[in-house]
Design a protein around this motif. Structure first.
Motif, PDB file in Angstrom:
ATOM      1  N   ARG A 114      18.641   8.418 -11.837  1.00  0.00           N
ATOM      2  CA  ARG A 114      17.501   9.333 -11.888  1.00  0.00           C
ATOM      3  C   ARG A 114      17.804  10.740 -11.360  1.00  0.00           C
ATOM      4  NH1 ARG A 114      12.225   7.993  -8.392  1.00  0.00           N
ATOM      5  NH2 ARG A 114      12.869   5.883  -8.988  1.00  0.00           N
ATOM      6  N   GLN A 153      19.859  17.826 -17.949  1.00  0.00           N
ATOM      7  CA  GLN A 153      18.904  18.391 -18.911  1.00  0.00           C
ATOM      8  C   GLN A 153      19.400  19.667 -19.598  1.00  0.00           C
ATOM      9  OE1 GLN A 153      16.723  21.335 -18.540  1.00  0.00           O
ATOM     10  NE2 GLN A 153      16.105  20.910 -20.656  1.00  0.00           N
ATOM     11  N   ARG A 180      18.014  15.691 -13.957  1.00  0.00           N
ATOM     12  CA  ARG A 180      17.681  17.123 -13.883  1.00  0.00           C
ATOM     13  C   ARG A 180      18.907  17.986 -14.182  1.00  0.00           C
ATOM     14  NH1 ARG A 180      14.653  21.149 -12.169  1.00  0.00           N
ATOM     15  NH2 ARG A 180      12.851  19.801 -12.132  1.00  0.00           N
ATOM     16  N   ARG A 186      10.952  20.035  -9.374  1.00  0.00           N
ATOM     17  CA  ARG A 186      11.281  18.807  -8.657  1.00  0.00           C
ATOM     18  C   ARG A 186      10.056  17.979  -8.292  1.00  0.00           C
ATOM     19  NH1 ARG A 186      16.561  18.559  -7.272  1.00  0.00           N
ATOM     20  NH2 ARG A 186      17.764  20.486  -7.396  1.00  0.00           N
ATOM     21  N   HIS A 203      17.041  10.567 -20.437  1.00  0.00           N
ATOM     22  CA  HIS A 203      16.948   9.160 -20.055  1.00  0.00           C
ATOM     23  C   HIS A 203      17.176   8.243 -21.257  1.00  0.00           C
ATOM     24  CE1 HIS A 203      15.671   5.387 -18.435  1.00  0.00           C
ATOM     25  NE2 HIS A 203      14.581   5.342 -19.192  1.00  0.00           N
ATOM     26  N   ASN A 237      10.085  12.320 -16.683  1.00  0.00           N
ATOM     27  CA  ASN A 237       9.807  13.579 -17.368  1.00  0.00           C
ATOM     28  C   ASN A 237      11.041  14.093 -18.103  1.00  0.00           C
ATOM     29  OD1 ASN A 237      10.478  13.717 -14.497  1.00  0.00           O
ATOM     30  ND2 ASN A 237      10.594  15.932 -14.783  1.00  0.00           N
ATOM     31  N   HIS A 238      12.230  13.634 -17.709  1.00  0.00           N
ATOM     32  CA  HIS A 238      13.463  13.967 -18.440  1.00  0.00           C
ATOM     33  C   HIS A 238      13.725  12.844 -19.447  1.00  0.00           C
ATOM     34  CE1 HIS A 238      14.190  17.227 -15.647  1.00  0.00           C
ATOM     35  NE2 HIS A 238      14.098  16.388 -14.637  1.00  0.00           N
ATOM     36  N   ASN A 250      10.265  15.955 -23.314  1.00  0.00           N
ATOM     37  CA  ASN A 250      10.442  16.222 -21.889  1.00  0.00           C
ATOM     38  C   ASN A 250       9.224  16.942 -21.326  1.00  0.00           C
ATOM     39  OD1 ASN A 250      12.984  15.104 -21.924  1.00  0.00           O
ATOM     40  ND2 ASN A 250      14.015  16.887 -21.059  1.00  0.00           N
ATOM     41  N   THR A 298       8.231  19.572 -18.324  1.00  0.00           N
ATOM     42  CA  THR A 298       8.798  20.526 -17.374  1.00  0.00           C
ATOM     43  C   THR A 298       7.911  20.618 -16.131  1.00  0.00           C
ATOM     44  OG1 THR A 298       7.613  22.377 -18.399  1.00  0.00           O
ATOM     45  CG2 THR A 298       9.810  21.861 -19.264  1.00  0.00           C
ATOM     46  N   ASP A 325       9.504  15.734 -11.056  1.00  0.00           N
ATOM     47  CA  ASP A 325      10.506  14.664 -11.015  1.00  0.00           C
ATOM     48  C   ASP A 325      10.048  13.543 -10.077  1.00  0.00           C
ATOM     49  OD1 ASP A 325      11.928  16.417 -12.552  1.00  0.00           O
ATOM     50  OD2 ASP A 325      13.650  16.575 -11.224  1.00  0.00           O
ATOM     51  N   GLY A 384      11.237  10.721 -12.513  1.00  0.00           N
ATOM     52  CA  GLY A 384      12.340  11.167 -13.367  1.00  0.00           C
ATOM     53  C   GLY A 384      12.098  10.939 -14.843  1.00  0.00           C
TER      54      GLY A 384
END
Length: 346
Positions: free
Chosen positions: A297, A304, A301, A274, A289, A284-285, A269, A271, A277, A282
């Motif tokens: 999406r 997580q 957040r 937003r 995902h 980054n998560h 992930n 960090t 994101d 999205g």
């Protein structure tokens, strides 16, 4: 915990099958698997307005070098459209496969990426992330993601792999073109269903794009416009996908992992809040995902901390780091993977 190399152990004989069901129940109870059609409607409306603004600016500027800025903004818009196509491919927007496919094909035609070809490729990646010989995302001719892969490179690919950490970002400028060409190659090889539809979705928008650019701009400016647009789009796409798995453990042939461990241990992930994101669509998560590809999406957040806490309670390493550190780790990993080739040169 910050991103580190994790030793992947065989979990085939461990009673972990129920863990994923427990996590799923937690997320479902919190409503995090519910569709978010309103979010996607707003996102697609914003993208349409941005495209319209770019088109008007392109027409008004005419044959001007200021069009380089238009090309740069178009690269951002194209990548944001690709993120919507990605979400449609994972059935995040609608419950209906047909409705998701309509959105996906439309966005694929706008970005020049064959939606049908890409979904098939991407589904293979999700089923076997970082798995030798099964994940297409680590089967790249000019790059190696392990020392064993590097030792197999020959010719020009060997030279590129030897210096891949330094060449990685420059190589990304070709990513958008490679994706576009791959879809056309699949079409020519008759690997896609409904070839006439696929041909129309790929070739007609491409012809309209080239016509508009070469009619409005002089030949030199047109070539520069296309290079900037496609090059920056490639870098943006590559920078969005690269931190997700590169440098994370690679699963060897014959190694078996349950779904929970396979997805968490091979993903990282990023960090940053937003704005990250929005910037990375999205992705980054990535852990959340990969565990739940159909999760919309905007819910990633919120999911997580639930997933991270669950992994902590069950002793599963959970990897997250900042954007800058993620790229640094990717480059360090690529440099290490190319070490056997540099050793040969001495």
């Amino acid at each position: 915990m910050t991103s580190t190399h994790v030793v992947v152990t065989d979990t085939a004989d461990r009673p972990r099958g129920s863990d994923f069901a427990l996590l799923t129940k937690e997320l479902k109870t919190a409503g995090l698997l519910d569709r978010r059609r309103g979010y996607y409607l707003l996102r697609m409306t914003a993208n349409a307005l941005l495209l319209g603004t770019i088109a008007v600016a392109f027409a008004l500027l005419g044959d001007s070098w200021w069009q380089v800025l238009t090309a740069a903004v178009l690269a951002v818009a194209s990548t944001q459209l690709a993120f919507i196509g990605h979400d449609a491919g994972h059935r995040q927007i609608f419950r209906s496969h047909r409705n998701n496919d309509v959105v996906g094909h439309l966005h694929g035609s706008l970005t020049g990426i064959s939606y049908q070809w890409w979904v098939a490729k991407h589904n293979r990646h999700h089923a076997n992330p970082n798995h030798e010989d099964q994940d297409p995302d680590i089967e790249i001719h000019a790059l190696a993601f392990s020392r064993a892969q590097a030792a197999e490179k020959r010719g020009l690919n060997s030279w590129i792999t030897k210096h891949q950490a330094f060449l990685f970002f420059p190589l990304l400028t070709a990513e958008a073109a490679v994706l576009r060409i791959s879809g056309l190659v699949a079409l020519c090889r008759k690997e896609l269903r409904n070839p006439w539809r696929e041909a129309a979705l790929q070739i007609v928008p491409l012809a309209a794009y080239l016509l508009a650019v070469f009619v409005v701009l002089s030949p030199l400016k047109a070539v520069v416009f296309i290079a900037v647009h496609q090059g920056l789009m490639g870098v943006y796409l590559g920078c969005s996908f690269a931190p997700n798995h590169k440098g994370m453990p690679i699963i060897a042939q014959g190694q078996r992992l349950d779904h929970l461990h396979k997805q968490v241990l091979t993903s990282r992930n990023v960090t940053g809040g937003r704005w990250v994101d929005a910037l990375l669509g999205g992705l980054n998560h990535q852990i959340e995902h990969h565990l739940y590809p159909h999760m919309p999406r905007p819910n990633l957040r919120r999911a997580q901390p639930v997933v991270e806490n669950f992994c902590l309670r069950h002793g599963i390493p959970y990897c997250k780091t900042t954007m800058i550190r993620s790229y640094a780790e990717v480059l360090r990993h690529l440099h290490d993977a190319g070490a056997p080739l540099r050793g040969k040169a001495r």
